[in-house]
Design a protein around this motif. Structure first.
Motif, PDB file in Angstrom:
ATOM      1  N   GLU A   1     132.773  37.324  71.723  1.00 26.61           N
ATOM      2  CA  GLU A   1     133.925  37.190  70.816  1.00 26.61           C
ATOM      3  C   GLU A   1     134.142  35.732  70.408  1.00 26.61           C
ATOM      4  N   VAL A   2     134.004  34.819  71.379  1.00 28.91           N
ATOM      5  CA  VAL A   2     134.194  33.395  71.096  1.00 28.91           C
ATOM      6  C   VAL A   2     133.165  32.888  70.096  1.00 28.91           C
ATOM      7  N   LEU A   3     131.912  33.342  70.239  1.00 26.40           N
ATOM      8  CA  LEU A   3     130.833  32.865  69.368  1.00 26.40           C
ATOM      9  C   LEU A   3     130.777  33.571  68.022  1.00 26.40           C
ATOM     10  N   ALA A   4     131.553  34.626  67.855  1.00 28.28           N
ATOM     11  CA  ALA A   4     131.483  35.415  66.617  1.00 28.28           C
ATOM     12  C   ALA A   4     131.662  34.557  65.356  1.00 28.28           C
ATOM     13  N   PRO A   5     132.603  33.608  65.302  1.00 23.02           N
ATOM     14  CA  PRO A   5     132.775  32.813  64.075  1.00 23.02           C
ATOM     15  C   PRO A   5     131.542  32.006  63.677  1.00 23.02           C
TER      16      PRO A   5
ATOM     17  N   PRO B   1     130.054  30.802  85.028  1.00 24.82           N
ATOM     18  CA  PRO B   1     130.226  31.390  83.696  1.00 24.82           C
ATOM     19  C   PRO B   1     131.631  31.233  83.125  1.00 24.82           C
ATOM     20  N   GLU B   2     132.655  31.301  83.962  1.00 26.25           N
ATOM     21  CA  GLU B   2     134.021  31.159  83.446  1.00 26.25           C
ATOM     22  C   GLU B   2     134.254  29.750  82.906  1.00 26.25           C
ATOM     23  N   GLN B   3     133.731  28.753  83.622  1.00 28.46           N
ATOM     24  CA  GLN B   3     133.865  27.381  83.145  1.00 28.46           C
ATOM     25  C   GLN B   3     133.096  27.207  81.836  1.00 28.46           C
ATOM     26  N   ALA B   4     131.895  27.775  81.762  1.00 28.57           N
ATOM     27  CA  ALA B   4     131.095  27.699  80.539  1.00 28.57           C
ATOM     28  C   ALA B   4     131.858  28.303  79.360  1.00 28.57           C
ATOM     29  N   LEU B   5     132.524  29.413  79.596  1.00 28.03           N
ATOM     30  CA  LEU B   5     133.285  30.080  78.534  1.00 28.03           C
ATOM     31  C   LEU B   5     134.414  29.196  78.025  1.00 28.03           C
ATOM     32  N   GLU B   6     135.167  28.589  78.936  1.00 26.67           N
ATOM     33  CA  GLU B   6     136.300  27.763  78.518  1.00 26.67           C
ATOM     34  C   GLU B   6     135.848  26.523  77.744  1.00 26.67           C
ATOM     35  N   ILE B   7     134.748  25.919  78.177  1.00 25.87           N
ATOM     36  CA  ILE B   7     134.233  24.756  77.438  1.00 25.87           C
ATOM     37  C   ILE B   7     133.734  25.187  76.070  1.00 25.87           C
ATOM     38  N   ALA B   8     133.091  26.362  76.027  1.00 17.88           N
ATOM     39  CA  ALA B   8     132.554  26.861  74.752  1.00 17.88           C
ATOM     40  C   ALA B   8     133.649  27.107  73.727  1.00 17.88           C
TER      41      ALA B   8
ATOM     42  N   ASP C   1     133.527  38.137  76.705  1.00 15.03           N
ATOM     43  CA  ASP C   1     134.419  37.216  75.994  1.00 15.03           C
ATOM     44  C   ASP C   1     133.623  36.191  75.182  1.00 15.03           C
ATOM     45  N   LEU C   2     132.466  35.784  75.706  1.00 17.92           N
ATOM     46  CA  LEU C   2     131.659  34.800  74.981  1.00 17.92           C
ATOM     47  C   LEU C   2     131.189  35.353  73.639  1.00 17.92           C
TER      48      LEU C   2
ATOM     49  N   LEU D   1     123.322  28.092  74.862  1.00 20.30           N
ATOM     50  CA  LEU D   1     124.342  28.581  75.791  1.00 20.30           C
ATOM     51  C   LEU D   1     124.310  30.103  75.869  1.00 20.30           C
ATOM     52  N   GLU D   2     124.207  30.744  74.717  1.00 20.57           N
ATOM     53  CA  GLU D   2     124.177  32.205  74.665  1.00 20.57           C
ATOM     54  C   GLU D   2     123.037  32.740  75.529  1.00 20.57           C
ATOM     55  N   GLY D   3     121.887  32.086  75.455  1.00 23.73           N
ATOM     56  CA  GLY D   3     120.751  32.516  76.258  1.00 23.73           C
ATOM     57  C   GLY D   3     121.007  32.359  77.748  1.00 23.73           C
ATOM     58  N   GLU D   4     121.612  31.240  78.148  1.00 24.04           N
ATOM     59  CA  GLU D   4     121.877  30.999  79.567  1.00 24.04           C
ATOM     60  C   GLU D   4     122.945  31.931  80.126  1.00 24.04           C
ATOM     61  N   MET D   5     123.781  32.483  79.244  1.00 25.26           N
ATOM     62  CA  MET D   5     124.858  33.375  79.702  1.00 25.26           C
ATOM     63  C   MET D   5     124.423  34.840  79.766  1.00 25.26           C
ATOM     64  N   ARG D   6     123.175  35.137  79.456  1.00 25.39           N
ATOM     65  CA  ARG D   6     122.722  36.536  79.464  1.00 25.39           C
ATOM     66  C   ARG D   6     122.910  37.245  80.799  1.00 25.39           C
ATOM     67  N   PRO D   7     122.751  36.560  81.939  1.00 23.89           N
ATOM     68  CA  PRO D   7     122.971  37.272  83.212  1.00 23.89           C
ATOM     69  C   PRO D   7     124.373  37.868  83.358  1.00 23.89           C
ATOM     70  N   TRP D   8     125.327  37.387  82.562  1.00 20.39           N
ATOM     71  CA  TRP D   8     126.707  37.875  82.662  1.00 20.39           C
ATOM     72  C   TRP D   8     127.114  38.687  81.423  1.00 20.39           C
ATOM     73  N   HIS D   9     126.126  39.273  80.735  1.00 20.26           N
ATOM     74  CA  HIS D   9     126.461  39.951  79.478  1.00 20.26           C
ATOM     75  C   HIS D   9     127.376  41.154  79.687  1.00 20.26           C
ATOM     76  N   ASP D  10     127.344  41.746  80.883  1.00 14.55           N
ATOM     77  CA  ASP D  10     128.227  42.888  81.165  1.00 14.55           C
ATOM     78  C   ASP D  10     129.492  42.480  81.914  1.00 14.55           C
ATOM     79  N   ALA D  11     129.601  41.209  82.273  1.00 10.17           N
ATOM     80  CA  ALA D  11     130.785  40.718  82.981  1.00 10.17           C
ATOM     81  C   ALA D  11     131.838  40.270  81.971  1.00 10.17           C
ATOM     82  N   PRO D  12     133.097  40.112  82.393  1.00 13.15           N
ATOM     83  CA  PRO D  12     134.144  39.689  81.448  1.00 13.15           C
ATOM     84  C   PRO D  12     133.812  38.394  80.722  1.00 13.15           C
ATOM     85  N   ALA D  13     133.259  37.410  81.421  1.00 11.45           N
ATOM     86  CA  ALA D  13     132.943  36.128  80.767  1.00 11.45           C
ATOM     87  C   ALA D  13     131.897  36.315  79.683  1.00 11.45           C
ATOM     88  N   GLY D  14     130.910  37.160  79.940  1.00 15.97           N
ATOM     89  CA  GLY D  14     129.871  37.409  78.945  1.00 15.97           C
ATOM     90  C   GLY D  14     130.401  38.141  77.731  1.00 15.97           C
TER      91      GLY D  14
END
Length: 240
Positions: free
Chosen positions: A231-235, A184-191, A228-229, A213-226
Motif C-alpha cells: 500500500e505504501v509503495l502504490a503511489p 521489517p516494521e522499521q523498514a516500513l516506517e522508514i519507507a 502494508d508496504l 527494498l521491495e525485493g528484500e521485504m519479500r519474506p514478509w509478503h504475507d505479514a502485516p508489514a509486507g
C-alpha cells in the motif's frame, strides 16, 4: 565551465535513469578535459564515467577507471578523494569489503587538504557526511544490514531537509538495510517517508532503491508489514 555544465547534465540524466544519455554527457566532459590538457579535469571526467559504470554494475570497469586517475600524483586531493570513493563502489560490486574500508579511510585522510577553487566536483566538500554516505552505500551492496543501518542513521541526522533528493535516496537505502537486518516494521516506517519524497520528485535513483527494498521485504509478503508496504509503495509503482 563547459566541463562542469556537461557533468551536471550527465548527472541529471543519471538521476533520471537514462544511462545512455548520462554516458554521452560524461563523454562530452571527457572530451573537453582532454582538449584542455588539464590532468585534474581529465581525472574528474574519468570519475564521472566510473559513476555510470557503477550504475551499470560494472565493478571492474569502475576500478580500472579510478585506478587510472590515482596512478601517480598528477591530480589534486579533491580528484583523488572522488576517485578513491568511487573505486570503493567498484570494490563493493566485486565483493571486496577490505578494499572499501581502505579506500574510504584513505579518502578521509585527504578531505582536509581539499582547498582548491575548482568550479566542479564540490560534492566532497558540500555533502554532509560525504564519505560515510559512500561507505554505507557500499556496505549495503554487500548486505551488511545492521552495520549499514547505524551508518544511515548517522548520515541522515546531518542531511538538511532542503536536500530532498539525496535524503529520499538515503532513506530508501536505510529502509532496505533494516529489511536485510530482519527489522521489517522499521523498514516500513522508514519507507513511508522515502515514498513521500519519491512521489514528489520522481527520481529514478529513488525509485530504483525502493524496488530493491521491495525485493528484500519479500519474506514478509504475507505479514502485516509486507501487506502494508504494498500500500505504501502504490503511489510510486503506479505507471512504472
Amino acid at each position: 565551465m563547459g566541463a562542469a555544465y556537461a557533468a551536471l547534465v550527465g548527472w541529471l540524466y543519471q538521476d533520471a535513469g537514462d544511462l545512455g544519455a548520462a554516458a554521452f554527457w560524461r563523454g562530452v566532459t571527457q572530451e573537453i578535459a582532454a582538449r584542455a590538457r588539464d590532468p585534474h579535469l581529465v581525472g574528474y571526467s574519468l570519475v564521472n564515467l566510473a559513476q555510470v559504470r557503477t550504475d551499470l554494475g560494472d565493478g571492474y570497469g569502475v576500478i580500472d577507471l579510478c585506478s587510472a586517475v590515482l596512478d601517480g600524483d598528477r591530480v589534486v586531493p579533491r580528484v583523488r578523494v572522488m576517485a578513491m570513493q568511487q573505486q570503493a563502489h567498484g570494490a563493493s560490486l566485486t565483493g571486496d569489503l577490505s578494499a572499501i574500508d581502505r579506500l574510504i579511510d584513505s579518502a578521509g585522510g585527504l578531505i582536509s587538504r581539499v582547498d582548491d577553487d575548482l568550479p566542479w566536483g564540490n560534492a566532497c566538500r558540500r555533502t554532509p557526511g560525504y564519505l560515510e554516505v559512500q561507505r554505507a552505500t557500499c556496505y549495503g551492496r554487500l548486505g551488511l544490514g545492521r552495520e549499514v543501518g547505524a551508518l544511515w542513521s548517522q548520515v541522515l541526522d546531518a542531511v538538511p531537509a532542503t536536500a530532498r533528493r539525496d535524503r529520499g535516496v538515503y532513506l530508501a537505502r536505510h529502509a532496505t538495510a533494516a529489511a536485510v537486518a530482519r527489522e521489517p516494521e522499521q523498514a516500513l516506517e522508514i519507507a513511508r517517508v522515502a515514498v513521500e519524497i519519491a512521489t514528489e520528485t520522481r527520481s529514478a535513483r529513488m525509485l530504483r532503491e525502493l524496488r530493491a527494498l521491495e525485493g528484500e521485504m519479500r519474506p514478509w509478503h504475507d505479514a502485516p508489514a509486507g501487506r502494508d508496504l504494498v500500500e505504501v509503495l502504490a503511489p510510486v509503482n503506479e505507471g512504472s
